[in-house]
Design a protein around this motif. Structure first.
Motif, PDB file in Angstrom:
ATOM      1  N   GLY A  44      20.102  -3.977  10.784  1.00 28.28           N
ATOM      2  CA  GLY A  44      21.125  -3.607  11.761  1.00 28.28           C
ATOM      3  C   GLY A  44      21.572  -4.778  12.608  1.00 28.28           C
ATOM      4  O   GLY A  44      22.765  -4.955  12.885  1.00 28.28           O
ATOM      5  N   ILE A  45      20.620  -5.599  13.044  1.00 21.27           N
ATOM      6  CA  ILE A  45      20.950  -6.777  13.852  1.00 21.27           C
ATOM      7  C   ILE A  45      21.801  -7.748  13.043  1.00 21.27           C
ATOM      8  O   ILE A  45      22.794  -8.290  13.532  1.00 21.27           O
ATOM      9  CB  ILE A  45      19.657  -7.464  14.353  1.00 21.27           C
ATOM     10  CG1 ILE A  45      18.900  -6.548  15.297  1.00 21.27           C
ATOM     11  CG2 ILE A  45      19.955  -8.804  14.989  1.00 21.27           C
ATOM     12  CD1 ILE A  45      19.643  -6.171  16.558  1.00 21.27           C
ATOM     13  N   GLY A  87      25.277  -6.651  12.717  1.00 13.62           N
ATOM     14  CA  GLY A  87      25.995  -6.827  13.977  1.00 13.62           C
ATOM     15  C   GLY A  87      26.381  -8.270  14.239  1.00 13.62           C
ATOM     16  O   GLY A  87      27.549  -8.588  14.452  1.00 13.62           O
ATOM     17  N   TYR A  88      25.403  -9.166  14.199  1.00 16.29           N
ATOM     18  CA  TYR A  88      25.655 -10.556  14.563  1.00 16.29           C
ATOM     19  C   TYR A  88      26.454 -11.313  13.524  1.00 16.29           C
ATOM     20  O   TYR A  88      27.288 -12.151  13.879  1.00 16.29           O
ATOM     21  CB  TYR A  88      24.337 -11.292  14.826  1.00 16.29           C
ATOM     22  CG  TYR A  88      23.806 -11.050  16.208  1.00 16.29           C
ATOM     23  CD1 TYR A  88      24.357 -11.694  17.310  1.00 16.29           C
ATOM     24  CD2 TYR A  88      22.776 -10.159  16.418  1.00 16.29           C
ATOM     25  CE1 TYR A  88      23.879 -11.456  18.580  1.00 16.29           C
ATOM     26  CE2 TYR A  88      22.291  -9.912  17.688  1.00 16.29           C
ATOM     27  CZ  TYR A  88      22.854 -10.571  18.768  1.00 16.29           C
ATOM     28  OH  TYR A  88      22.384 -10.335  20.025  1.00 16.29           O
ATOM     29  N   GLU A 138      29.857  -7.482  12.255  1.00 18.49           N
ATOM     30  CA  GLU A 138      30.771  -6.892  13.241  1.00 18.49           C
ATOM     31  C   GLU A 138      31.281  -7.895  14.259  1.00 18.49           C
ATOM     32  O   GLU A 138      32.457  -7.876  14.618  1.00 18.49           O
ATOM     33  CB  GLU A 138      30.085  -5.728  13.954  1.00 18.49           C
ATOM     34  CG  GLU A 138      29.881  -4.528  13.058  1.00 18.49           C
ATOM     35  CD  GLU A 138      29.237  -3.375  13.794  1.00 18.49           C
ATOM     36  OE1 GLU A 138      29.735  -3.007  14.863  1.00 18.49           O
ATOM     37  OE2 GLU A 138      28.239  -2.852  13.278  1.00 18.49           O
ATOM     38  N   SER A 139      30.419  -8.788  14.729  1.00 16.80           N
ATOM     39  CA  SER A 139      30.848  -9.723  15.779  1.00 16.80           C
ATOM     40  C   SER A 139      31.860 -10.744  15.287  1.00 16.80           C
ATOM     41  O   SER A 139      32.543 -11.377  16.086  1.00 16.80           O
ATOM     42  CB  SER A 139      29.641 -10.424  16.400  1.00 16.80           C
ATOM     43  OG  SER A 139      29.047 -11.305  15.479  1.00 16.80           O
ATOM     44  N   PRO A 195      32.952  -5.510   9.578  1.00 19.26           N
ATOM     45  CA  PRO A 195      32.028  -4.379   9.720  1.00 19.26           C
ATOM     46  C   PRO A 195      31.155  -4.220   8.472  1.00 19.26           C
ATOM     47  O   PRO A 195      31.545  -4.631   7.378  1.00 19.26           O
ATOM     48  CB  PRO A 195      32.946  -3.173   9.903  1.00 19.26           C
ATOM     49  CG  PRO A 195      34.310  -3.627   9.561  1.00 19.26           C
ATOM     50  CD  PRO A 195      34.346  -5.121   9.574  1.00 19.26           C
ATOM     51  N   VAL A 221      22.762   4.668  13.749  1.00 18.56           N
ATOM     52  CA  VAL A 221      23.929   4.362  14.582  1.00 18.56           C
ATOM     53  C   VAL A 221      24.847   5.584  14.602  1.00 18.56           C
ATOM     54  O   VAL A 221      25.327   6.004  15.653  1.00 18.56           O
ATOM     55  CB  VAL A 221      24.671   3.114  14.071  1.00 18.56           C
ATOM     56  CG1 VAL A 221      25.975   2.897  14.827  1.00 18.56           C
ATOM     57  CG2 VAL A 221      23.780   1.880  14.179  1.00 18.56           C
ATOM     58  N   SER A 236      26.059 -10.951   5.210  1.00 17.39           N
ATOM     59  CA  SER A 236      26.029 -12.116   6.104  1.00 17.39           C
ATOM     60  C   SER A 236      26.392 -13.391   5.354  1.00 17.39           C
ATOM     61  O   SER A 236      27.153 -14.222   5.863  1.00 17.39           O
ATOM     62  CB  SER A 236      24.637 -12.274   6.720  1.00 17.39           C
ATOM     63  OG  SER A 236      24.335 -11.175   7.527  1.00 17.39           O
TER      64      SER A 236
END
Length: 85
Positions: free
Chosen positions: A17-18, A21-22, A25-26, A30, A38, A71
């Motif tokens: 999940g992290i 996100g990093y 999504e950031s 997505p 979530v 990623s």
């Protein structure tokens, strides 16, 4: 398992999940999957920090593999200097 109910598979779920996100999504990418903890809001109760007895080990590991592949694609497409929010 610790007193908080965190276990190794839970840490794998949390890290997936992290990473989504990093490094997803950031930077405007997505995740390709909706994380159940979530979607149902149970993340706020720490549901991403443990795996239940009925969960098998393959699912969290496969989820993390999806996260690191996502990623890698983000880094490949955007570079390490891409702005993030």
């Amino acid at each position: 398992m610790t007193a908080s109910a965190t276990n190794l598979l839970g840490l794998v779920k949390h890290l997936a999940g992290i990473e989504f996100g990093y490094l997803g999504e950031s930077v405007g990418r997505p995740p390709p999957v909706r994380l159940p903890w979530v979607a149902d809001g149970s993340i706020w109760a720490g549901a991403d920090m443990w795996a239940a007895a009925e969960e098998n080990s393959r699912d969290p590991v496969a989820l993390y593999q999806t996260a690191w592949q996502h990623s890698d694609q983000s880094i490949e497409r955007l570079g390490l200097a891409a702005p993030a929010q």
